[in-house]
Design a protein around this motif. Structure first.
Motif, PDB file in Angstrom:
ATOM      1  N   GLU A 108      35.713  69.592  14.920  1.00 60.91           N
ATOM      2  CA  GLU A 108      35.305  68.647  13.881  1.00 60.91           C
ATOM      3  C   GLU A 108      35.631  67.202  14.221  1.00 60.91           C
ATOM      4  O   GLU A 108      35.107  66.279  13.584  1.00 60.91           O
ATOM      5  N   ASN A 109      36.499  66.978  15.224  1.00 57.23           N
ATOM      6  CA  ASN A 109      36.841  65.602  15.589  1.00 57.23           C
ATOM      7  C   ASN A 109      35.612  64.778  15.951  1.00 57.23           C
ATOM      8  O   ASN A 109      35.634  63.547  15.862  1.00 57.23           O
ATOM      9  N   TYR A 110      34.553  65.448  16.374  1.00 59.82           N
ATOM     10  CA  TYR A 110      33.354  64.731  16.817  1.00 59.82           C
ATOM     11  C   TYR A 110      32.286  64.606  15.733  1.00 59.82           C
ATOM     12  O   TYR A 110      31.278  63.949  15.943  1.00 59.82           O
ATOM     13  N   PHE A 111      32.515  65.241  14.594  1.00 55.77           N
ATOM     14  CA  PHE A 111      31.439  65.319  13.608  1.00 55.77           C
ATOM     15  C   PHE A 111      31.372  64.121  12.673  1.00 55.77           C
ATOM     16  O   PHE A 111      30.347  63.885  12.038  1.00 55.77           O
ATOM     17  N   GLY A 112      32.452  63.334  12.588  1.00 57.39           N
ATOM     18  CA  GLY A 112      32.419  62.160  11.727  1.00 57.39           C
ATOM     19  C   GLY A 112      31.366  61.150  12.166  1.00 57.39           C
ATOM     20  O   GLY A 112      30.775  60.459  11.342  1.00 57.39           O
ATOM     21  N   SER A 113      31.130  61.092  13.466  1.00 64.26           N
ATOM     22  CA  SER A 113      30.146  60.142  14.007  1.00 64.26           C
ATOM     23  C   SER A 113      28.856  60.837  14.448  1.00 64.26           C
ATOM     24  O   SER A 113      28.003  60.217  15.087  1.00 64.26           O
ATOM     25  N   LEU A 114      28.704  62.103  14.085  1.00 63.35           N
ATOM     26  CA  LEU A 114      27.554  62.874  14.592  1.00 63.35           C
ATOM     27  C   LEU A 114      26.217  62.284  14.160  1.00 63.35           C
ATOM     28  O   LEU A 114      25.292  62.143  14.979  1.00 63.35           O
TER      29      LEU A 114
ATOM     30  N   GLY B   5      21.191  58.057  19.617  1.00 61.81           N
ATOM     31  CA  GLY B   5      20.937  58.762  20.867  1.00 61.81           C
ATOM     32  C   GLY B   5      22.004  58.593  21.928  1.00 61.81           C
ATOM     33  O   GLY B   5      21.748  58.850  23.105  1.00 61.81           O
ATOM     34  N   VAL B   6      23.209  58.178  21.501  1.00 62.16           N
ATOM     35  CA  VAL B   6      24.277  57.934  22.473  1.00 62.16           C
ATOM     36  C   VAL B   6      25.622  58.435  21.940  1.00 62.16           C
ATOM     37  O   VAL B   6      25.997  58.117  20.807  1.00 62.16           O
ATOM     38  N   GLN B   7      26.302  59.235  22.755  1.00 65.18           N
ATOM     39  CA  GLN B   7      27.689  59.613  22.482  1.00 65.18           C
ATOM     40  C   GLN B   7      28.564  58.766  23.401  1.00 65.18           C
ATOM     41  O   GLN B   7      28.439  58.840  24.625  1.00 65.18           O
ATOM     42  N   LEU B   8      29.444  57.966  22.806  1.00 60.44           N
ATOM     43  CA  LEU B   8      30.312  57.101  23.593  1.00 60.44           C
ATOM     44  C   LEU B   8      31.665  57.764  23.823  1.00 60.44           C
ATOM     45  O   LEU B   8      32.105  58.604  23.040  1.00 60.44           O
ATOM     46  N   GLY B   9      32.335  57.395  24.891  1.00 57.01           N
ATOM     47  CA  GLY B   9      33.658  57.927  25.170  1.00 57.01           C
ATOM     48  C   GLY B   9      34.192  57.411  26.484  1.00 57.01           C
ATOM     49  O   GLY B   9      33.533  56.621  27.182  1.00 57.01           O
ATOM     50  N   SER B  10      35.389  57.874  26.825  1.00 53.36           N
ATOM     51  CA  SER B  10      36.023  57.490  28.097  1.00 53.36           C
ATOM     52  C   SER B  10      36.570  58.703  28.827  1.00 53.36           C
ATOM     53  O   SER B  10      37.497  58.581  29.631  1.00 53.36           O
ATOM     54  N   SER B  11      36.025  59.869  28.541  1.00 51.74           N
ATOM     55  CA  SER B  11      36.605  61.094  29.102  1.00 51.74           C
ATOM     56  C   SER B  11      35.943  61.537  30.407  1.00 51.74           C
ATOM     57  O   SER B  11      36.308  62.573  30.953  1.00 51.74           O
TER      58      SER B  11
ATOM     59  N   GLU C 297      28.150  67.542  28.165  1.00 50.15           N
ATOM     60  CA  GLU C 297      27.630  68.823  27.675  1.00 50.15           C
ATOM     61  C   GLU C 297      27.490  68.805  26.156  1.00 50.15           C
ATOM     62  O   GLU C 297      26.548  69.387  25.602  1.00 50.15           O
ATOM     63  N   TYR C 298      28.419  68.142  25.497  1.00 51.05           N
ATOM     64  CA  TYR C 298      28.325  67.999  24.039  1.00 51.05           C
ATOM     65  C   TYR C 298      27.049  67.251  23.664  1.00 51.05           C
ATOM     66  O   TYR C 298      26.289  67.675  22.771  1.00 51.05           O
ATOM     67  N   ALA C 299      26.798  66.138  24.343  1.00 53.04           N
ATOM     68  CA  ALA C 299      25.596  65.347  24.061  1.00 53.04           C
ATOM     69  C   ALA C 299      24.332  66.160  24.331  1.00 53.04           C
ATOM     70  O   ALA C 299      23.369  66.107  23.549  1.00 53.04           O
TER      71      ALA C 299
ATOM     72  N   GLU D 114      23.988  69.446  24.214  1.00 49.66           N
ATOM     73  CA  GLU D 114      23.848  70.477  23.177  1.00 49.66           C
ATOM     74  C   GLU D 114      23.387  69.862  21.862  1.00 49.66           C
ATOM     75  O   GLU D 114      22.558  70.436  21.144  1.00 49.66           O
ATOM     76  N   LEU D 115      23.904  68.711  21.553  1.00 45.54           N
ATOM     77  CA  LEU D 115      23.500  68.000  20.343  1.00 45.54           C
ATOM     78  C   LEU D 115      22.022  67.622  20.424  1.00 45.54           C
ATOM     79  O   LEU D 115      21.277  67.749  19.446  1.00 45.54           O
ATOM     80  N   SER D 116      21.600  67.197  21.597  1.00 47.13           N
ATOM     81  CA  SER D 116      20.194  66.856  21.818  1.00 47.13           C
ATOM     82  C   SER D 116      19.305  68.087  21.657  1.00 47.13           C
ATOM     83  O   SER D 116      18.268  68.058  20.982  1.00 47.13           O
ATOM     84  N   ARG D 117      19.735  69.194  22.242  1.00 48.58           N
ATOM     85  CA  ARG D 117      18.943  70.434  22.175  1.00 48.58           C
ATOM     86  C   ARG D 117      18.778  70.906  20.740  1.00 48.58           C
ATOM     87  O   ARG D 117      17.680  71.294  20.326  1.00 48.58           O
ATOM     88  N   GLN D 118      19.855  70.853  19.990  1.00 46.61           N
ATOM     89  CA  GLN D 118      19.800  71.415  18.637  1.00 46.61           C
ATOM     90  C   GLN D 118      19.193  70.455  17.606  1.00 46.61           C
ATOM     91  O   GLN D 118      18.622  70.902  16.605  1.00 46.61           O
ATOM     92  N   SER D 119      19.328  69.171  17.832  1.00 46.99           N
ATOM     93  CA  SER D 119      18.767  68.200  16.881  1.00 46.99           C
ATOM     94  C   SER D 119      17.306  67.893  17.176  1.00 46.99           C
ATOM     95  O   SER D 119      16.582  67.403  16.316  1.00 46.99           O
ATOM     96  N   GLY D 120      16.894  68.172  18.435  1.00 46.07           N
ATOM     97  CA  GLY D 120      15.527  67.861  18.832  1.00 46.07           C
ATOM     98  C   GLY D 120      15.325  66.392  19.130  1.00 46.07           C
ATOM     99  O   GLY D 120      14.193  65.934  19.294  1.00 46.07           O
TER     100      GLY D 120
END
Length: 295
Positions: free
Chosen positions: A152-158, A165-171, A215-217, A219-225
């Motif tokens: 759920e840590n990622y869902f606040g900005s989902l 169309g962009v997931q930001l991060g430093s990982s 991979e998160y981005a 999967e999010l792209s695949r499921q959101s279309g």
């Protein structure tokens, strides 16, 4: 007649606390266990719903040691859920609870720490390390739950991520062993209800299946279309971006640092201790997202 074990969960109106109470009530029976929700305010709706579900309510305010003394009276096991306040005040709040547990003669004090607390370089771990030391030095029998990342840590900005169309991060390509918060809560409930001796045990809790933010981005792209990509930023740039989004500078610094440390493996763990405790695999990201996207 069987003696009931009294189990109290502090911070019970928080997101994790509510779920631990839920799983304790589901997994226990009133003959052997009595579940107590430690709350700051008895009159808020969340507290009332906990009482309606079958938990006893007691006032337990980390900043008011006298309430902790009263709340812990007659309690066998306490789950100290870490405060959501950072820094010295947070550690003092935890010490207040540890001291109250000692005065009350609690038989087991459990604490929600962070993954690899003893070795990680994450800034977020500093308070947890101090708390773990205070617990171990107190002489109170303890068990530590070192929790990894909640999915759920990622869902606040989902919604914003999908919109832009962009997931930001430093990982970078660091793997993150996340699991739903409810499964961490269930694992804690299993240990608290266990009749085995848990004293001194340290559980490194994390999801069975890890993912990178790329991979998160995907999967999010695949499921959101909708097209979503991961954009990796330098830690300083990511921190500045988060501040630009309105986050306080100290919070932005900790989040950016956590991401940067994830690139070095800080949030990866493959011990599968959650699934071993709850009796089934943790729910992977691909199965969590549909429900989130539907709302």
């Amino acid at each position: 007649m069987t003696k009931q074990t009294h189990i109290l969960v502090t911070g019970a109106t928080g997101e994790l606390g509510r779920l631990v109470i839920k799983h304790l009530l589901q997994r226990s029976n009133t003959t052997t266990s009595h579940i107590i929700a430690g709350v700051r305010d008895l009159n808020i709706d969340v507290a009332k719903s906990l009482a309606q579900s079958g938990a006893e309510l007691r006032v337990a305010d980390y900043d008011k040691p006298e309430t902790l003394d009263a709340a812990f009276t007659g309690v066998d096991k306490v789950l100290l859920i870490s405060s959501n306040i950072m820094g010295d005040r947070r550690v003092q709040q935890h010490i207040n609870a540890i001291n109250a547990a000692k005065r009350a003669g609690v038989k087991l004090l459990a604490y929600t720490s962070i993954l690899k607390a003893d070795t990680t370089h994450m800034k977020l771990a500093n308070d947890h390390r101090q708390t773990e030391k205070a617990i171990m030095d107190s002489g109170v029998p303890f068990v530590i739950f070192r929790n990894g990342w909640y999915t759920e840590n990622y869902f606040g900005s989902l919604a914003s991520t999908v919109e832009h169309g962009v997931q930001l991060g430093s990982s970078w390509e660091g793997r993150i062993s996340a699991a739903p918060r409810s499964e961490y809560a269930d694992a804690a409930a299993v240990v608290l209800l266990s009749t085995e001796n848990q004293q001194g045990r340290i559980y490194e809790l994390a999801g069975d299946e890890a993912f990178t933010l790329s991979e998160y981005a995907a999967e999010l792209s695949r499921q959101s279309g909708k097209p979503v990509v991961y954009k990796n930023l330098a830690e300083s740039e990511y921190k500045a971006t988060l501040v630009g989004f309105g986050l306080p500078e100290p919070v932005a610094a900790i989040l950016a640092d956590s991401d940067a440390q994830a690139s070095k493996g800080a949030l990866f763990n493959d011990s599968r201790q959650i699934s071993a405790l709850i009796g089934h695999p943790t729910t992977p990201l691909a199965k969590v997202l549909p429900n989130v996207l539907a709302h």
